[in-house]
Write an enzyme that holds these catalytic residues in place. Structure first.
Site, PDB file in Angstrom:
ATOM      1  N   CYS A  50      55.519  15.573 -70.269  1.00  0.00           N
ATOM      2  CA  CYS A  50      56.914  15.726 -70.699  1.00  0.00           C
ATOM      3  C   CYS A  50      57.217  14.824 -71.888  1.00  0.00           C
ATOM      4  O   CYS A  50      58.029  15.179 -72.752  1.00  0.00           O
ATOM      5  CB  CYS A  50      57.859  15.436 -69.541  1.00  0.00           C
ATOM      6  N   HIS A 305      60.710  10.806 -65.987  1.00  0.00           N
ATOM      7  CA  HIS A 305      60.626  12.082 -66.688  1.00  0.00           C
ATOM      8  C   HIS A 305      61.347  11.966 -68.023  1.00  0.00           C
ATOM      9  O   HIS A 305      62.376  11.298 -68.139  1.00  0.00           O
ATOM     10  CB  HIS A 305      61.265  13.180 -65.832  1.00  0.00           C
TER      11      HIS A 305
END
Length: 1039
Positions: A50, A305
């Site tokens: 990510c 994330h």
């Protein structure tokens, strides 16, 4: 970390792209999903990438960066096709980055893959699964690109766009000498802890001065002494793009652990850098920067994330937020009279939108967006109060709208789509195709209206997911566990050319345009094939000429494979098309052709409704994949009239009857047969067919068949009911009881009083009279029936005097007429065993279905008594077998005394042994005070009364043999040879402890039996030798 991308000797030229670390890509069965309403493509997460995806999207939406990258042609970078050639010089990283950017801009897919790019980095699957710091990746990716582009026109790409200079100055307070040091930067790292925002952090770094005074003086080079001085830093050169990294992660030295700074840290959309620059005389526009990307980290210092907020500078995406547009759209809808009228009828509006779609179905959410665009009003605003939610409204009109099984996609049924197009009065509802543009499905994602005031909008790019956001949503990222981590600003002076606005093809090389066009064409082809495959249904055509009707259902005359023809057809085709296809397959068909829905049932194939309405689609009439269709004339099959429909469904019933002796197989208690009846058959007809001679019928309920409570009796008043109405289905069991079986049924309550699986037939033969008077009767019993009840039933059935009950017992009999015990009935034919205790049940007596019992004179033992056989000595020919009944609590000594008394023997020089499997005396019952029950002596066991007293506990009886001295010693034979010879001779004797004393000498062995000695088990061999002297003397007659 980061594989080869972090190696100092990173090679920017690859001689072989297909290295050993190259991974095989999984083959996908379905094409990737098309872009959503934003018209922007996300990036797939490979497991932990990510952070890479967020940085790549930022670089993509930096137009100057991607255009500079696209300006490098194959003549400078080489081509990917040449990467496998051993001598080719191919710059893999910029080529893969070009290709990825082209896919993100032009390829009609929801998300692109970075697999090829990460392979060019030299990453392994381990690297793709690990999450790293995006700030560090930014620096190292730039370094790798710079190295890769050495020797090309793009060698200064990174410096040209991101390079800036900071100057550090120290000014002497006495001589005013200025000492300075210059530093290059590609990004600025600013503090977060203890700072309110970006402007304050920059002020502390580039405006505030540090003073050298008191004990902390500066040595001036010009003055050559320690002096007071001031230290400061300034931005000497500003780059076109300013990257700012926020120091969110710190180390707590007291706790010795890392932590994430989550306090509030503001940053402006626009910032003026004049106060922080060395030169301030230029126009303000030279110092103005605009925020265009914010990389956000969600989580803690050990994991989390990344996603990114990006401002769409070139307006490539379709931005639409419903709540902000509701007011404007409603005003427009009210001004538009025609649209205002149409919105009063949502059914017509939705049909009009869906009729324009080429795809069979579209997402329900996309239908709401199209309603908002086309009619200028949202469903929630205009219709929800009156008609409810959109999805619920679609579900309430199944005759018009067709929803997918999960309810997420909707389409217009073909008949309504055709009627709507014919009624459109020639209006062109289809969007015109775009010319000179990338080929993708424009109907699925029509252009959204663009706001003219702000120009650029923000999007949240979170791996594969892309959604529009408001500019004020950036304020949510000032603080907390989910907060801004990197900021990207661009100079406000940088203006984009008009031709770049909304044009994803701008500045993309021709070879990449061609590649993307070909890829989109292939995607459309695969989606069409997938659509065709998803709409194709396989039908099984059953031909009447290959079937015959019997036993209430249709059965193939040949094999199933030869009787069925498979046909694949699009579910959107009509029934007339299907009929025509069948006619073409069956060229020899004559007469009328009727197509009926069929269903294979346990009884066979059954026909249901006839398919009518040739103008209807197959989907509209409910034909599903794998449906069975019977092709016939609609009247008869093979000359037999066939009854169709659900009212004539054949039902297979399992009919159970109490089994006679030896019926039904071992362990079963009933015979079973299958019968087929129409579900409309009445119970009266069922009774006449299954029990013509009278009797009752019971139905098994929902529980186990072995439980009596789950069986119900059909009463007289039930005889008018049908098989279906009483709940009989395929596989249900019914039990037929004849008149003499009805004692098991309480007809008044309708319950079976015994377990069906436990009902048994037992046969009893009379052995109480003379042979010619022997009679056989059959007694019905259950596994819980007591043997005394069976004896009384047998006495009554044999018409004997009831006084015989006290003088008789039951004993098992084998097929040869021998009286047996239940356990030995199969394995010991002719072997007489004891009576069955009268307080035993059938189960405890181990009696099987159809067992034959003999009614004999004599009293049966109680359940606490043991019936035993015994013999004196182990020779059955010399000693007859005798019987005895003893209490199971009797001791071994008491049992031995009773046996001696019955045998006419006396004395205490006896003991008991078991009879082993060779019918020889075996294990001794040495514990004379133990009970028979404790020693597991069972009913029917045989014991052996053996002469001789057992040694006391801890003593052994050992037979002694002596070797006779031989005067004839063979030549060359030594003492060891003699011992070996004696050993094998002794093995041949096989002396048993219970055997009679052998002869004093053994012929041919030079051995003499001296007798047995009794010695303690713990005695030594020396003790044994000394004690053996006496037997030796007896054998030889001297010392």
């Amino acid at each position: 970390m980061f594989g080869d991308l972090f190696e100092e000797d990173f090679s920017f030229i690859s001689n072989n792209h297909c290295g050993k670390g190259k991974k095989s890509k999984p083959r996908e069965s379905e094409p990737p999903a098309p872009r959503d309403s934003t018209n922007l493509s996300g990036i797939k997460n490979q497991g932990g990438t990510c952070y890479l995806n967020s940085l790549l999207q930022t670089l993509l939406f930096t137009p100057e960066f991607r255009e500079a990258l696209f300006s490098l042609g194959p003549e400078e970078l080489g081509t990917l096709d040449d990467s496998r050639k051993p001598d080719a010089k191919v710059r893999i990283i910029p080529l893969q980055l070009q290709r990825l950017f082209a896919q993100l801009l032009l390829l009609d897919q929801q998300a692109a893959s970075t697999t090829d790019l990460t392979e060019s980095f030299g990453w392994s699957s381990h690297e793709e699964m690990r999450q790293h710091d995006v700030q560090e990746l930014n620096r190292i990716l730039f370094s790798a690109l710079e190295t890769s582009l050495v020797g090309t026109s793009g060698h200064d790409l990174i410096n040209r766009l991101y390079h800036g200079i900071v100057v550090n100055q120290i000014v002497c307070k006495e001589c005013k000498n200025v000492s300075e040091r210059q530093e290059d930067f590609l990004d600025l790292t600013v503090a977060v802890k203890g700072v309110a925002g970006l402007e304050e952090a920059l002020w502390n770094m580039y405006v505030e001065e540090e003073y050298f005074e008191n004990d902390n003086l500066y040595r001036c080079g010009a003055c050559d002494k320690l002096v007071e001085a001031s230290k400061s830093a300034k931005l000497r050169k500003l780059p076109p793009f300013l990257t700012i990294s926020l120091l969110r992660f710190n180390f707590d030295f007291e706790k010795c652990e890392r932590y994430k700074e989550t306090s509030c840290y503001t940053f402006p959309i626009q910032i003026n850098l004049r106060p922080f620059c060395e030169q301030t005389e230029m126009d303000d526009s030279e110092y103005m920067y605009e925020l265009f990307s914010v990389i956000i980290h969600k989580g803690g210092c050990y994991g989390g994330h990344y996603h990114v907020y990006i401002r769409d500078v070139d307006q490539l995406g379709n931005w639409q937020l419903q709540e902000e547009e509701d007011g404007l759209i409603e005003d427009k809808a009210l001004r538009d009279t025609e649209n205002g009228k149409e919105t009063e009828n949502p059914l017509a509006v939705l049909k009009g939108i869906l009729s324009e779609e080429e795809a069979k179905q579209i997402p329900v959410d996309q239908l709401g967006q199209k309603l908002l665009e086309k009619k200028g009003v949202s469903w929630n605003k205009k219709y929800r109060k009156q008609y409810g939610a959109l999805r619920k409204y679609l579900q309430n009109h199944p005759q018009i709208f067709q929803l997918s099984p999960d309810g997420n996609r909707v389409g217009l049924k073909e008949t309504h789509k055709l009627l709507f197009k014919l009624d459109s009065r020639g209006r062109d509802l289809q969007s015109p195709p775009q010319k000179n543009d990338v080929q993708w499905n424009c109907e699925k994602t029509p252009p959204r209206p663009r706001a003219t005031s702000a120009g650029c909008h923000w999007f949240d790019l979170n791996d594969s997911k892309v959604q529009p956001i408001k500019e004020k949503d950036l304020e949510k990222q000032f603080q907390g566990k989910e907060s801004a981590y990197m900021l990207f600003y661009r100079k406000a002076q940088l203006k984009r050319p008009p031709e770049a606005r909304g044009n994803p093809r701008y500045q993309i090389p021709e070879h990449l345009l061609n590649e993307m066009n070909a890829a989109n064409t292939e995607l459309q082809k695969k989606r069409a094939e997938c659509d065709s495959a998803s709409n194709g249904i396989d039908l099984h055509l059953h031909l009447s000429s290959c079937y015959k009707f019997h036993n209430g259902a249709l059965h193939p005359s040949l094999s199933w494979k030869e009787s069925v023809v498979d046909l694949t057809i699009d579910r959107r085709r009509t029934l007339g098309d299907l009929r025509q296809a069948v006619f073409q397959m069956l060229e020899s068909w004559e007469g009328d052709m009727v197509l009926s829905m069929a269903k294979p049932l346990p009884a066979g194939l059954h026909l249901y409704q006839v398919l009518d309405g040739d103008e209807l689609t197959l989907d509209g009439i409910g034909l599903a994949d794998g449906a069975d269709i019977f092709v016939w004339n609609g009247k008869e099959v093979g000359g037999t009239k066939v009854l169709t429909g659900p009212d004539h469904e054949p039902v297979v019933l399992n009919v159970l009857r109490l089994a006679e002796h030896n019926e039904g197989g071992k362990g079963q208690h009933f015979s079973e047969a299958q019968h087929v009846f129409s579900c409309s058959t009445s119970l009266g007809q069922l009774h006449s067919a299954l029990a013509p001679a009278g009797g009752i019928i019971l139905k098994n309920g929902s529980g186990a068949e072995g439980e009596a409570k789950n069986w119900e009796v059909f009463r007289e008043e039930d005889m008018k009911e049908t098989v279906r109405s009483v709940g009989l289905r395929d596989g249900c069991s019914v039990l037929i009881l004849d008149s003499h079986d009805q004692s098991f049924v309480n007809v008044a309550s309708g319950n079976l009083t015994a377990f069906t699986y436990d009902i048994s037939w037992l046969q009893v033969k009379n052995f109480c009279g003379v042979e010619e008077e022997e009679k056989l009767v059959k007694i019905t019993a259950t596994i819980e029936t007591v043997m005394s009840d069976i004896k009384m039933k047998a006495i009554r059935e044999l018409q004997l005097e009831e006084e015989l009950a006290n003088e008789s017992c039951l004993r098992p009999v084998n097929g040869n007429g021998k009286l047996l015990s239940p356990a030995a009935a199969d394995v010991l034919p002719g072997f007489v065993l004891p009576e069955v205790p009268e307080d035993y049940t059938v189960k405890e007596a181990e009696l099987k279905m159809g067992s034959l019992l003999g009614l004999c004179r004599g009293k049966a033992p109680a359940s606490t008594q043991l019936f035993l056989y015994f013999m004196v000595g182990s020779d059955q020919n010399c000693s007859p077998e005798m019987e005895i009944v003893v209490e199971e609590t009797a001791s071994v000594r008491e049992c031995l005394n009773l046996m001696l008394e019955k045998s006419g023997l006396s004395g205490d020089n006896w003991h008991l042994r078991r009879l082993d499997w060779c019918y020889e005396a075996g294990e001794a019952l040495s514990q004379e005070n133990a009970t028979l029950k404790e020693l597991n002596v069972c009913r029917g066991d045989t014991l052996v009364v053996t002469e001789g007293k057992l040694p006391e506990k801890g003593f052994l009886k050992i037979p002694i043999w002596w070797l006779k001295p031989s005067s004839h010693k063979k030549h060359g034979e030594n003492a060891q040879d003699q011992v070996n010879g004696v050993t094998w001779k002794m093995d041949a004797l096989q002396v048993s402890a219970a055997a009679a004393p052998p002869e004093p000498t053994h012929t041919g062995l030079d051995l003499c039996y001296a007798g047995r000695i009794e010695i303690a088990g713990e005695a030594s061999l020396e003790d044994l030798k000394m004690q053996s002297v006496v037997p030796w003397h007896l054998c030889h007659g001297h010392w």
